[in-house]
Scaffold this motif. Sequence first.
Motif, PDB file in Angstrom:
ATOM      1  N   GLY A 127       2.724  66.627   4.222  1.00  0.00           N
ATOM      2  CA  GLY A 127       1.990  67.889   4.227  1.00  0.00           C
ATOM      3  C   GLY A 127       1.432  68.239   5.586  1.00  0.00           C
ATOM      4  N   ALA A 128       1.957  67.608   6.647  1.00  0.00           N
ATOM      5  CA  ALA A 128       1.496  67.911   8.002  1.00  0.00           C
ATOM      6  C   ALA A 128       1.767  69.378   8.328  1.00  0.00           C
ATOM      7  CB  ALA A 128       2.188  67.009   9.014  1.00  0.00           C
ATOM      8  N   ALA A 129       0.822  70.012   9.009  1.00  0.00           N
ATOM      9  CA  ALA A 129       0.959  71.425   9.370  1.00  0.00           C
ATOM     10  C   ALA A 129       1.620  71.596  10.724  1.00  0.00           C
ATOM     11  CB  ALA A 129      -0.417  72.091   9.389  1.00  0.00           C
ATOM     12  N   GLY A 130       1.766  70.501  11.472  1.00  0.00           N
ATOM     13  CA  GLY A 130       2.395  70.598  12.785  1.00  0.00           C
ATOM     14  C   GLY A 130       2.968  69.267  13.213  1.00  0.00           C
ATOM     15  N   PHE A 131       3.896  69.325  14.160  1.00  0.00           N
ATOM     16  CA  PHE A 131       4.547  68.126  14.665  1.00  0.00           C
ATOM     17  C   PHE A 131       4.807  68.358  16.145  1.00  0.00           C
ATOM     18  CE2 PHE A 131       6.954  64.369  13.030  1.00  0.00           C
ATOM     19  CZ  PHE A 131       7.433  63.913  14.249  1.00  0.00           C
ATOM     20  N   LEU A 132       4.098  67.618  17.013  1.00  0.00           N
ATOM     21  CA  LEU A 132       4.186  67.817  18.456  1.00  0.00           C
ATOM     22  C   LEU A 132       4.670  66.549  19.156  1.00  0.00           C
ATOM     23  CD1 LEU A 132       0.779  69.651  18.860  1.00  0.00           C
ATOM     24  CD2 LEU A 132       3.020  70.684  19.261  1.00  0.00           C
ATOM     25  N   LEU A 133       5.438  66.723  20.210  1.00  0.00           N
ATOM     26  CA  LEU A 133       5.931  65.605  20.996  1.00  0.00           C
ATOM     27  C   LEU A 133       5.055  65.416  22.227  1.00  0.00           C
ATOM     28  CD1 LEU A 133       9.773  66.301  20.851  1.00  0.00           C
ATOM     29  CD2 LEU A 133       8.471  64.659  19.502  1.00  0.00           C
ATOM     30  N   LYS A 134       4.726  64.170  22.541  1.00  0.00           N
ATOM     31  CA  LYS A 134       3.890  63.889  23.699  1.00  0.00           C
ATOM     32  C   LYS A 134       4.573  64.309  24.998  1.00  0.00           C
ATOM     33  CE  LYS A 134       1.626  59.909  21.522  1.00  0.00           C
ATOM     34  NZ  LYS A 134       1.406  58.451  21.583  1.00  0.00           N
ATOM     35  N   ALA A 135       5.899  64.317  24.991  1.00  0.00           N
ATOM     36  CA  ALA A 135       6.637  64.661  26.203  1.00  0.00           C
ATOM     37  C   ALA A 135       6.757  66.170  26.411  1.00  0.00           C
ATOM     38  CB  ALA A 135       8.037  64.046  26.146  1.00  0.00           C
ATOM     39  N   ALA A 136       6.201  66.953  25.495  1.00  0.00           N
ATOM     40  CA  ALA A 136       6.314  68.406  25.593  1.00  0.00           C
ATOM     41  C   ALA A 136       5.435  68.950  26.713  1.00  0.00           C
ATOM     42  CB  ALA A 136       5.923  69.040  24.266  1.00  0.00           C
ATOM     43  N   ASP A 137       5.685  70.191  27.074  1.00  0.00           N
ATOM     44  CA  ASP A 137       4.860  70.881  28.057  1.00  0.00           C
ATOM     45  C   ASP A 137       3.414  70.929  27.555  1.00  0.00           C
ATOM     46  OD1 ASP A 137       3.497  73.277  29.278  1.00  0.00           O
ATOM     47  OD2 ASP A 137       5.409  73.405  30.346  1.00  0.00           O
ATOM     48  N   PRO A 138       2.433  70.651  28.411  1.00  0.00           N
ATOM     49  CA  PRO A 138       1.024  70.704  27.976  1.00  0.00           C
ATOM     50  C   PRO A 138       0.643  72.012  27.303  1.00  0.00           C
ATOM     51  CG  PRO A 138       1.175  69.690  30.138  1.00  0.00           C
ATOM     52  CD  PRO A 138       2.552  70.192  29.800  1.00  0.00           C
ATOM     53  N   ARG A 139       1.242  73.112  27.741  1.00  0.00           N
ATOM     54  CA  ARG A 139       0.932  74.402  27.128  1.00  0.00           C
ATOM     55  C   ARG A 139       1.346  74.433  25.669  1.00  0.00           C
ATOM     56  NH1 ARG A 139       3.970  77.963  31.542  1.00  0.00           N
ATOM     57  NH2 ARG A 139       5.377  76.215  31.198  1.00  0.00           N
ATOM     58  N   GLU A 140       2.403  73.676  25.345  1.00  0.00           N
ATOM     59  CA  GLU A 140       2.860  73.637  23.955  1.00  0.00           C
ATOM     60  C   GLU A 140       1.856  72.927  23.065  1.00  0.00           C
ATOM     61  OE1 GLU A 140       6.248  71.325  21.487  1.00  0.00           O
ATOM     62  OE2 GLU A 140       6.954  72.305  23.316  1.00  0.00           O
ATOM     63  N   LEU A 141       1.192  71.908  23.618  1.00  0.00           N
ATOM     64  CA  LEU A 141       0.179  71.181  22.861  1.00  0.00           C
ATOM     65  C   LEU A 141      -0.951  72.120  22.451  1.00  0.00           C
ATOM     66  CD1 LEU A 141      -0.846  68.437  21.815  1.00  0.00           C
ATOM     67  CD2 LEU A 141      -1.884  68.077  24.053  1.00  0.00           C
ATOM     68  N   ILE A 142      -1.417  72.897  23.409  1.00  0.00           N
ATOM     69  CA  ILE A 142      -2.492  73.856  23.119  1.00  0.00           C
ATOM     70  C   ILE A 142      -2.003  74.929  22.154  1.00  0.00           C
ATOM     71  CG2 ILE A 142      -3.960  75.642  24.131  1.00  0.00           C
ATOM     72  CD1 ILE A 142      -4.111  73.901  26.646  1.00  0.00           C
ATOM     73  N   MET A 143      -0.797  75.439  22.391  1.00  0.00           N
ATOM     74  CA  MET A 143      -0.245  76.486  21.545  1.00  0.00           C
ATOM     75  C   MET A 143      -0.103  76.003  20.106  1.00  0.00           C
ATOM     76  SD  MET A 143       3.197  78.768  22.204  1.00  0.00           S
ATOM     77  CE  MET A 143       4.219  77.313  22.458  1.00  0.00           C
ATOM     78  N   GLY A 144       0.352  74.751  19.935  1.00  0.00           N
ATOM     79  CA  GLY A 144       0.520  74.210  18.597  1.00  0.00           C
ATOM     80  C   GLY A 144      -0.804  74.067  17.869  1.00  0.00           C
ATOM     81  N   VAL A 145      -1.819  73.554  18.564  1.00  0.00           N
ATOM     82  CA  VAL A 145      -3.139  73.393  17.962  1.00  0.00           C
ATOM     83  C   VAL A 145      -3.723  74.751  17.572  1.00  0.00           C
ATOM     84  CG1 VAL A 145      -5.539  72.756  18.454  1.00  0.00           C
ATOM     85  CG2 VAL A 145      -3.681  71.193  19.052  1.00  0.00           C
ATOM     86  N   ARG A 146      -3.603  75.725  18.452  1.00  0.00           N
ATOM     87  CA  ARG A 146      -4.146  77.054  18.162  1.00  0.00           C
ATOM     88  C   ARG A 146      -3.412  77.706  16.994  1.00  0.00           C
ATOM     89  NH1 ARG A 146      -7.729  79.246  21.945  1.00  0.00           N
ATOM     90  NH2 ARG A 146      -7.327  81.277  20.997  1.00  0.00           N
ATOM     91  N   ALA A 147      -2.096  77.517  16.936  1.00  0.00           N
ATOM     92  CA  ALA A 147      -1.315  78.106  15.848  1.00  0.00           C
ATOM     93  C   ALA A 147      -1.743  77.540  14.503  1.00  0.00           C
ATOM     94  CB  ALA A 147       0.175  77.859  16.076  1.00  0.00           C
ATOM     95  N   VAL A 148      -1.896  76.218  14.432  1.00  0.00           N
ATOM     96  CA  VAL A 148      -2.304  75.581  13.175  1.00  0.00           C
ATOM     97  C   VAL A 148      -3.721  76.009  12.803  1.00  0.00           C
ATOM     98  CG1 VAL A 148      -2.845  73.366  12.088  1.00  0.00           C
ATOM     99  CG2 VAL A 148      -0.738  73.625  13.421  1.00  0.00           C
ATOM    100  N   ALA A 149      -4.612  76.091  13.779  1.00  0.00           N
ATOM    101  CA  ALA A 149      -5.984  76.529  13.511  1.00  0.00           C
ATOM    102  C   ALA A 149      -6.017  77.954  12.992  1.00  0.00           C
ATOM    103  CB  ALA A 149      -6.825  76.408  14.779  1.00  0.00           C
ATOM    104  N   ASP A 150      -5.025  78.743  13.380  1.00  0.00           N
ATOM    105  CA  ASP A 150      -4.971  80.144  12.950  1.00  0.00           C
ATOM    106  C   ASP A 150      -4.287  80.305  11.600  1.00  0.00           C
ATOM    107  OD1 ASP A 150      -5.614  82.827  13.403  1.00  0.00           O
ATOM    108  OD2 ASP A 150      -3.654  83.258  14.270  1.00  0.00           O
ATOM    109  N   GLY A 151      -3.931  79.171  10.991  1.00  0.00           N
ATOM    110  CA  GLY A 151      -3.347  79.230   9.656  1.00  0.00           C
ATOM    111  C   GLY A 151      -1.841  79.182   9.621  1.00  0.00           C
ATOM    112  N   ALA A 152      -1.205  79.047  10.786  1.00  0.00           N
ATOM    113  CA  ALA A 152       0.258  78.962  10.832  1.00  0.00           C
ATOM    114  C   ALA A 152       0.694  77.502  10.830  1.00  0.00           C
ATOM    115  CB  ALA A 152       0.789  79.682  12.072  1.00  0.00           C
TER     116      ALA A 152
END
Length: 217
Positions: free
Chosen positions: A97-122
Motif C-alpha cells: 500500500g505504499a504511496a510512492g517508490f523513490l530511488l536513492k540514485a535519482a535526481d535530488p529534485r525528484e526526491l522533493i517532487m515525489g514527497v510533495r506529490a504524495v503529500a498532495d494526495g497523489a
Amino acid sequence: MIRLVLADDEAMIRAGVRSILTTDPEIEVVAEAADGREAVDVVLANRPDIALLDIRMPRLDGLAAAEQLRATAPEIAVVMLTTFDEDEYVARALATGAAGFLLKAADPRELIMGVRAVADGAAYLSPRIAQKVIVQFSGGRMSRQETARKELAALTPRELDVLSLVGRGRSNQDIARELFVSEGTVKSHVSAILLRLRLNNRVQAAILAYEAGLIDS
C-alpha cells in the motif's frame, strides 16, 4: 508544512536525504530512525504526514514496517526509498500500500517532487519504476482488460472521471480544479473508489485504470 519521518540504517544516507528535503521550506523532517522497528515506533509517536522508509533495514525491513503502519496508521502515507529497483521489491512495495517508490540514485529534485506529490494526495513512482510497472502490466493487457472493465462497472460516471485522473497522476487539488468540484468531494470519491474496488492505494487504482483502458502508457 509537510511533516516527515525518515528511516534508513545508514547515517550518511539519512543526513544526505535530510539535507535535500530541507532545501524545501515546506518539508520538515520531524524525526529519524535507524531500523524498521524503530521506524514504526517513531512514526506512531510523531504521526507525520509521510513516512519515508528505506527498504533494506535491520530488525524489520521497510516493507514489513510499511505493512505494520498500514494496519495501525493507514492515514500516514508511506514512501519507499531504495537503491534497488528489482521487480520483487516493486511488487511487494505496491502490495504494502505504499504511496510512492523513490530511488536513492535519482535526481535530488525528484526526491522533493515525489514527497510533495504524495503529500498532495497523489501517488508517485520514480520514472524507472513506473516504466517497469507499465512493462509488467502491458503483457497480456487485452486478456486483463475485460476483467478490469468489469470491475470498473461498479463505479459511477463521476467516479470513473476521478479514477481516470488519478491514473494520470493528478493530485486531489488538480482533480478538483479540472472537474469543478471541491477538494473534499474528490477525497470522498477517491475513498469510495478504493473501497468499492478493494484497492489499497492510488498506485493500484492507477494500474487498474491503465489495464481497463481509461489511460494509455
